[in-house]
Scaffold this active site. Structure first.
Site, PDB file in Angstrom:
ATOM      1  CG  HIS A   1       7.379  -7.532   0.148  1.00  0.00           C
ATOM      2  ND1 HIS A   1       6.457  -8.541   0.312  1.00  0.00           N
ATOM      3  CD2 HIS A   1       8.434  -7.884   0.907  1.00  0.00           C
ATOM      4  CE1 HIS A   1       6.929  -9.455   1.147  1.00  0.00           C
ATOM      5  NE2 HIS A   1       8.131  -9.073   1.525  1.00  0.00           N
TER       6      HIS A   1
ATOM      7  CE  LYS B   1      -7.026  -5.222  -1.366  1.00  0.00           C
ATOM      8  NZ  LYS B   1      -6.222  -6.344  -1.795  1.00  0.00           N
ATOM      9  NE  ARG B   2       0.566  -0.984   2.063  1.00  0.00           N
ATOM     10  CZ  ARG B   2       1.049  -0.480   0.919  1.00  0.00           C
ATOM     11  NH1 ARG B   2       1.152   0.825   0.767  1.00  0.00           N
ATOM     12  NH2 ARG B   2       1.441  -1.283  -0.047  1.00  0.00           N
TER      13      ARG B   2
ATOM     14  CE  LYS C   1      -2.042  -2.237  -1.173  1.00  0.00           C
ATOM     15  NZ  LYS C   1      -1.798  -3.666  -1.445  1.00  0.00           N
TER      16      LYS C   1
ATOM     17  CB  THR D   1      -1.377 -11.906   2.124  1.00  0.00           C
ATOM     18  OG1 THR D   1      -1.303 -10.608   2.724  1.00  0.00           O
ATOM     19  CG2 THR D   1       0.007 -12.314   1.661  1.00  0.00           C
TER      20      THR D   1
ATOM     21  CE  LYS E   1      -3.907 -12.307   5.615  1.00  0.00           C
ATOM     22  NZ  LYS E   1      -3.523 -10.919   5.853  1.00  0.00           N
TER      23      LYS E   1
END
Length: 822
Positions: free
Chosen positions: A352, A540-541, A546, A649, A653
């Site tokens: 991942h 998100k985390r 990111k 992901t 969603k």
């Protein structure tokens, strides 16, 4: 499913019975929490019948089982989802209404199980639900964390971590199974003993400490089919001394409690040791459990791969490989070659990340101290593999350095997984390409047959059917209900893309969802936001790659433009919604959260902006508030540095619910753009190849961008000129990291400034598109229509076909399979 036992009369009868038996209460006198527990107990009665039936069907037809090994299972609240999958939500709602009870209010009584943090854990939960819906036999394996990662509290703009006591008062959807407990051993030493009867040497583990792993099982029911798989969470209990030594007994209990206290202890020396102990604890218990279950109905342990497969969800459970070898050799009596033959046919590995620091490495000395027998086995795996490399590439000694499982006094868990697993997969097509061409290039050249792509997916039942019931009802009203279990059918709604009446209905549904989220924000943040504004979302985390910082810099730019000339820069009102937890010891991620909240404090209270920009930080982001956010999002920011995001992901969603992507060509974004078309998404930034090229060859100079672009220079200067903090040095480390680097890292490691100007220009394109409501509504509809590829049902079928080779478990509720058996 439409089970005849689930009637309104029976529902009411059971709820009343549960209130009396559990609490000695009547409907009129019960508290809200007592009502919640009673309703959960009623639902469990129905599920447990199906659970027993499923187990019987799996035994009867000897179905192969996948054991999904994951440090996280971010399952979310269970009550509503269980009712949806029982196809009983409306029946229960109506029955409770007749008793004067509000089901929606009861759902809010449930705490989110704190069993994960980000996409890794949510993916695992989606997979387990899809496996159940598709009639496959599966067991999810993890730890029953008592306090999870932590509950995030924002105080004066900064993240603080407090224990998330989610099990306070008990958890209604779990069953403790002490009869299936397993003993896990740590420490000690290994003696080599000659066994005359066997005519060979045995390895005997001595001087160890023991912990009892006790399973708690959660049911995971499929949609409308009564098929129930198991999420098995291991809790640790002390095996106390019998010498009545109080201090020793208490120490044993503390050591056990540590194992299941929190998810991802801090990256300290002690925290690292605890992480390794946690990983081995749940892996050892799960492997022992899987072998014991197999032996209940099979005599030949060498045929284990025919009925059992373990899937490793990233490197955390990579020690599964050595533990299975230990069980097969030390407990089942196989020799090395026979055990290796079995082990290497039982294991698959999902990678991942390509971040080197996230590919776990453990000091050999730590391994040896905590897991002496496992260390011996890993050393032997490494010795044999190094010999194989030398035989295959005799003129390339540097390959050993790159590929060895043990190198520089460290055990490299990713290398261990690749060497021992029969399958290695990435989780998006571009990510898999990078694994083959960059991260695991040497392994790919040596064993190309192992590498596969399995693009991630999410369950439409949790995030669309349950999370956005208005949109789900609209979809079912137009194309029927088949999309719920065959999500490729969702493409049929594209037929309404030019129907203005239908687009207006969709805009109304989106507005309703935005109003729900606005109410949540007002209640939890104390800020009033405009539901008619653009809801621009990044949740998100929290990690630097990111790039929340990229979004924050754009917000500062936008704020500057509005302040400079409010009339000229008459942007459509925009609400930026950001959320996510940073690891407790992750300084830069936590500093970025503080910056976001400081920017929000200034902008939200600046009367001259007149509400045209609002910035909201969602405290303690989790599955339950995520459902509100996804349904309300207009823009989905998936803006990671190209090549760094494995999949993403969250963007799937939001796509299901009509959010339009703003993103780099990274992770799943690439396939989303292919499905929906470039005209329905907003793409910007460096490509993955450009980023990798800069990393390999250099040539990137963020200071040159700073010097040549006045807007960017002004935005960065705002970080250190007192605009957002009276302490001008508070955000200096962010400023320095972008221009000069920090702690030995290269400047702007994640290429924020390289992408900032293209990001600004892309946001202007979003602004123009949103001003045309029918164009935007069409883009939104087409995102939903083209999201069919991103269902976890599709992902699971690909795993089954290409890696696991499962068969559907026959039962009275699976007529298709029964016909096959007949």
């Amino acid at each position: 499913m439409n089970d005849k036992k689930i009637t309104k009369k029976r529902i009411k009868q059971l709820v009343i019975e549960k209130l009396r038996s559990l609490f000695a209460q009547e409907i009129e006198t019960a508290s809200q929490h007592q009502l919640f527990i009673a309703v959960c107990a009623m639902v469990s009665d129905f599920i447990n019948d199906f659970w027993l039936e499923t187990k019987k069907a799996i035994r009867t037809h000897d179905a192969k089982t996948v054991y999904y090994m994951s440090m996280e299972f971010l399952v979310g609240r269970a009550l509503g989802n269980n009712l949806i999958n029982l196809e009983a939500w409306e029946k229960v709602r109506d029955a409770l209404r007749e008793l004067g009870v509000d089901l929606n209010a009861l759902e809010d009584e449930e705490r989110d199980p704190s069993l994960g943090n980000g996409g890794l854990g949510r993916l695992a939960a989606c997979f387990l639900e899809s496996l159940s819906t598709l009639f496959y036999s599966a067991v999810g394996c993890s730890i029953r964390y008592h306090y999870g990662m932590f509950r995030q509290v924002i105080v004066n703009g900064a993240q603080h971590e407090v224990p998330d006591d989610w099990m306070d008062g008990g958890y209604p959807f779990e069953i403790r199974r002490p009869e299936e407990a397993r003993v896990v051993r740590f420490g000690g030493y290994v003696e080599t003993v000659y066994n005359e009867c066997k005519g060979g040497y045995e390895f005997v583990h001595k001087g160890y400490s023991e912990v009892l792993a006790v399973p708690y099982d959660m049911p995971v029911i499929g949609y409308g089919n009564g098929h129930v798989n198991t999420l098995r969470l291991w809790d640790a209990e002390a095996i106390t001394s019998d010498d009545w030594d109080y201090d020793k007994i208490m120490e044993q209990r503390r050591n056990a409690e540590q194992l299941t206290g929190v998810l991802y202890p801090d990256d300290t020396k002690d925290g690292g040791a605890l992480r390794l102990r946690q990983q081995y604890f749940f892996v050892s218990a799960s492997v022992q459990n899987a072998v014991a279950d197999y032996k209940k109905t099979h005599d030949d342990i060498t045929k284990l791969p025919e009925k059992v497969v373990f899937q490793l969800n990233d490197t955390h459970p990579a020690v599964t490989t050595a533990e299975l070898m230990r069980v097969l050799m030390d407990e089942e009596g196989l020799g090395w070659d026979a055990a290796w033959e079995v082990t290497t046919k039982c294991l698959g590995f999902s990678n991942h990340t390509r971040l080197i620091e996230a590919l776990e490495q453990w000091p050999v000395a730590l391994f040896e101290r905590l897991l002496p027998r496992i260390t011996q086995i890993i050393r032997e795996i490494n010795r044999r593999f190094v010999m194989e490399i030398k035989d295959r590439y005799p003129d390339d000694p540097d390959r050993i350095r790159r590929m060895a499982v043990i190198h520089d006094d460290a055990v490299r868990m990713a290398n261990l997984a690749v060497v021992t697993c029969f399958s290695v997969n990435g989780v998006a097509r571009i990510h898999t390409r990078i694994l083959k061409e960059e991260l695991f290039l040497d392994f790919y050249e040596m064993m190309p047959h192992k590498f596969k792509n399995m693009t991630n997916g999410v369950t439409q039942r949790r995030f669309l059917l349950h999370g956005n019931p208005e949109l789900a009802e609209w979809i079912t009203g137009r194309i029927g209900p088949s999309w719920i279990t065959n999500y490729s059918e969702i493409r049929k709604v594209a037929a309404f893309a030019d129907d203005k009446k239908e687009l207006i209905k969709l805009m109304t549904i989106k507005l309703d969802n935005k109003e729900r989220l606005a109410d949540y924000i007002l209640k939890n943040n104390g800020v009033k936001v405009d539901p008619y504004s653009i809801f621009d979302v990044q949740v998100k985390r929290s990690h630097e790659y990111k790039r929340s910082i990229l979004l924050v810099l754009y917000i500062i730019y936008l704020y500057d433009q509005v302040k400079k000339d409010p009339i000229r820069y008459s942007y459509h009102p925009r609400t930026f919604i950001i959320g996510g937890k940073a690891a407790a010891s992750y300084y830069m991620a936590k500093l970025t959260i503080k910056l976001i909240n400081s920017v929000a404090e200034v902008i939200n209270n600046d009367a001259s902006v007149n509400g045209r920009i609002k910035v909201i930080y969602i405290e303690d982001y989790r599955v339950s508030n995520a459902e509100l956010i996804f349904a309300a999002a207009n823009v989905s920011e998936n803006i990671s540095t190209a090549s760094f995001e494995a999949s993403g992901t969250g963007v799937m969603k939001m796509m299901m619910q009509g959010a339009v992507l703003c993103g780099t060509m990274d992770g799943a974004n690439v396939e989303i753009v292919e499905e929906a078309g470039l005209e329905n998404e907003f793409v910007f930034g460096l490509s993955a190849d450009q980023v990798i090229g800069y990393q390999k060859n250099g040539g990137y100079d963020p200071k040159a961008i700073f010097d040549s672009d006045a807007d960017i220079r002004r935005v960065l200067t705002r970080l250190v000129d007192g605009t957002f903090s009276p302490d001008k040095e508070e955000f200096r480390d962010i400023y320095n990291s972008l221009l000069f680097g920090r702690n030995g890292d290269s400047p702007d490691r994640f290429f924020v400034l390289a992408d900032l100007r293209p990001f600004i220009e892309t946001q202007e394109r979003i602004e123009r598109a949103y001003r045309d409501p029918y164009r935007w509504a069409k883009m939104s509809l087409l995102n939903t229509a083209y999201s069919g590829r991103f269902s976890s049902d599709r992902t699971i079928e690909e795993y089954v076909r290409e890696i696991w080779h499962l068969e559907k478990a026959a039962s009275s509720r699976n007529p298709e399979k029964n016909e096959e058996k007949t």
